[in-house]
Write a protein that holds these residues in place. Structure first.
Motif, mmCIF file in Angstrom:
data_model
loop_
_atom_site.group_PDB
_atom_site.id
_atom_site.type_symbol
_atom_site.label_atom_id
_atom_site.label_comp_id
_atom_site.label_asym_id
_atom_site.label_seq_id
_atom_site.Cartn_x
_atom_site.Cartn_y
_atom_site.Cartn_z
ATOM 1 N N THR A 76 0.824 -1.202 0.000
ATOM 2 C CA THR A 76 0.000 0.000 0.000
ATOM 3 C C THR A 76 0.862 1.259 0.000
ATOM 4 O OG1 THR A 76 -1.806 -1.090 1.178
ATOM 5 C CG2 THR A 76 -1.734 1.303 1.287
ATOM 6 N N GLY A 77 0.579 2.159 -0.923
ATOM 7 C CA GLY A 77 1.293 3.426 -0.990
ATOM 8 C C GLY A 77 2.651 3.352 -1.649
ATOM 9 N N THR A 78 2.974 2.231 -2.272
ATOM 10 C CA THR A 78 4.296 2.079 -2.881
ATOM 11 C C THR A 78 4.247 2.372 -4.379
ATOM 12 O OG1 THR A 78 3.996 -0.297 -3.310
ATOM 13 C CG2 THR A 78 4.933 0.348 -1.177
ATOM 14 N N THR A 79 5.438 2.480 -4.950
ATOM 15 C CA THR A 79 5.591 2.751 -6.380
ATOM 16 C C THR A 79 6.312 1.588 -7.051
ATOM 17 O OG1 THR A 79 5.682 5.144 -6.054
ATOM 18 C CG2 THR A 79 6.635 4.290 -8.087
ATOM 19 N N ASN A 80 5.743 1.095 -8.134
ATOM 20 C CA ASN A 80 6.378 0.072 -8.946
ATOM 21 C C ASN A 80 7.049 0.767 -10.126
ATOM 22 O OD1 ASN A 80 6.977 -1.874 -10.920
ATOM 23 N ND2 ASN A 80 5.298 -3.204 -10.293
ATOM 24 N N SER A 81 8.371 0.824 -10.093
ATOM 25 C CA SER A 81 9.139 1.451 -11.168
ATOM 26 C C SER A 81 9.850 0.418 -12.030
ATOM 27 C CB SER A 81 10.167 2.426 -10.582
ATOM 28 O OG SER A 81 9.525 3.485 -9.908
ATOM 29 N N LYS A 82 9.568 -0.870 -11.801
ATOM 30 C CA LYS A 82 10.240 -1.943 -12.537
ATOM 31 C C LYS A 82 9.400 -2.511 -13.665
ATOM 32 C CE LYS A 82 13.119 -3.545 -8.663
ATOM 33 N NZ LYS A 82 13.474 -4.711 -7.810
#
Length: 469
Positions: free
Chosen positions: A331-337
């Motif tokens: 929750t609240g994270t960013t997937n940059s991959k």
């Protein structure tokens, strides 16, 4: 003005057996925003405007930074996110306009109803399906015989001047004491549905009201639902409320529309959030259909904008929210991959919803349900391919690339014949500032072969005829 025109349409819903919360398929809301740039949400870096309601979804959900749409312009982008296939397969490679221009560009007049529609497949699985907002896959300008939206698997619809059936057409009020102009592009003369007039700064509100009515009816019928909410007011012409007109420059008017849309969408988000059953079993996905119009929205750190194949034209913000569905630890994270695209959403959502594709359907997109739910950081397994709109060969006198391909860290752009190669290492150069084609001939050869083979495998349009001399 709130509309209650859906009641009769909704009476035709097929009721289902009552299910426990654990057995109930998830609801899905797809918010697809018109002409909004990668950097226009505050949560994606916008410091000139506040999008607090959309940002709250990101804070409570997942944020994806390497998500693409499958075209830098409207109609093909909408085709891909609806079908799970490259839009060129259906001869939709630029925005649908009047019939002569469509023919001149080598395009279809509307999306073939034989296309594998996500809505239809979910409908067959027992979902109530609704479309509220811009359509632009047929039924615009002088093309009045296109299929109705409800012929593509939707129980109910309410659209604007880019589709048929019941629609809301805009009054352009500049709040200057003058009579508002009407914005129709000929839709008011096409018939085939009830036309309601509303100020342009209230159009998204109208779609939200209709969506909430639809969801309530689906709940009453004990049906899971899939809903498209596709706002069009972030597309020009920009007519925000009087209090948000700023200095009335194009940029300020755009920001006013953006904040107004966020506020109006917030009503829908709060409606879902405040109902515990909906909150625990609804997935909201929100992205843009292409990059921003030049001089209006922001592509953030990326080069290009709407109609171009540079990152700013085809990379979109993506927010996924679903407190009862996504991994709580993410929750609240960013997937940059994860590198994936809009056409991947169709097989992914079918998987999440426990629904099947029609027999014989072959998607270009891949099922990545774990990515959307925060359980994995996979990417689309093969290169993503793009073709420019046939009628967009140049910008301000400079020829634009015809084709593009993203493979791993690399992005290659070129002309139809493979010449004029540009190669960028997006891990090191996300702004596509330094062409490194001369330094990586093996990468160029591989991606060049991929994109040319893909281009030749797709139905042709008349892009060659639009090339500058």
């Amino acid at each position: 003005m709130k509309l209650h025109l859906l009641v009769l349409l909704l009476l035709c819903f097929t009721t289902t057996t009552h299910l426990s919360a654990a057995e109930r398929p998830p609801n899905v809301v797809l918010v697809f925003i018109d002409d909004m740039g990668w950097g226009d949400f505050s949560s994606f870096g916008n410091q000139a405007a506040t999008t607090e309601h959309c940002d709250r979804l990101a804070k409570e959900g997942l944020r994806f930074t390497q998500f693409y749409v499958n075209s830098p312009i409207c109609s093909p982008s909408r085709t891909a996110i609806s079908t799970g296939q490259y839009p060129q397969r259906w001869k939709i490679s630029s925005y649908l306009a009047h019939r002569k221009l469509n023919e001149r560009r080598g395009m279809a007049q509307w999306l073939d109803p034989a296309a594998p529609m996500l809505a239809e497949m979910l409908h067959d699985a027992g979902y109530a399906t609704g479309h509220f907002g811009k359509w632009h896959m047929g039924g615009q300008r002088d093309v009045g015989e296109a299929p109705l939206i409800t012929e593509y698997g939707f129980d109910a619809s309410l659209t604007n001047f880019e589709g048929l059936g019941d629609r809301v057409l805009a009054e352009l009020d500049a709040y200057d004491g003058k009579k508002p102009r009407l914005h129709t592009l000929g839709s008011d003369k096409l018939g085939r549905g009830k036309v309601t007039w509303e100020k342009r700064d209230k159009i998204t509100e109208t779609f939200v009201d209709a969506t909430i009515d639809f969801i309530r009816q689906a709940q009453a019928n004990d049906q899971p639902f899939y809903v498209n909410v596709w706002p069009d007011d972030v597309h020009s012409p920009f007519f925000p409320p009087k209090a948000r007109r700023g200095d009335q420059t194009k940029r300020e008017l755009y920001l006013g529309v953006l904040e107004t849309m966020d506020e109006q969408l917030g009503v829908l988000f709060d409606f879902i959030r405040q109902d515990e059953q909906l909150k625990s079993n609804t997935l909201i996905l929100m992205c843009s259909d292409n990059g921003p119009e030049l001089g209006a929205g922001s592509a953030g750190p990326y080069r290009g904008h709407k109609t171009t194949l540079y990152e700013g034209g085809i990379r979109s913000p993506l927010i996924v929210w679903g407190p009862g569905l996504i991994d709580a630890n993410k929750t609240g994270t960013t997937n940059s991959k994860s590198v994936f695209a809009a056409f991947d959403l169709v097989p992914s959502l079918l998987s999440i919803c426990g629904a099947s594709a029609k027999e014989g359907t072959q998607f270009d997109g891949e099922a990545l349900p774990g990515v959307l739910l925060g359980q994995a950081d996979k990417s689309h397994s093969t290169p993503l391919c793009f073709r420019r709109p046939p009628d967009r060969p140049e910008l301000q006198g400079k020829q634009l690339p015809d084709l593009a391909v993203r493979g791993g860290q690399w992005k290659l752009l070129c002309s139809y014949d493979g010449s004029d190669v540009e190669l960028y290492d997006l891990n090191e150069d996300e702004g596509e500032t330094t062409n490194v084609a001369d330094k990586h001939p093996d990468v160029v050869a591989s991606l060049q072969e991929t994109i040319l083979s893909w281009h030749q495998s797709m139905p042709a349009d008349n892009g060659q005829d639009w090339e500058p001399n």
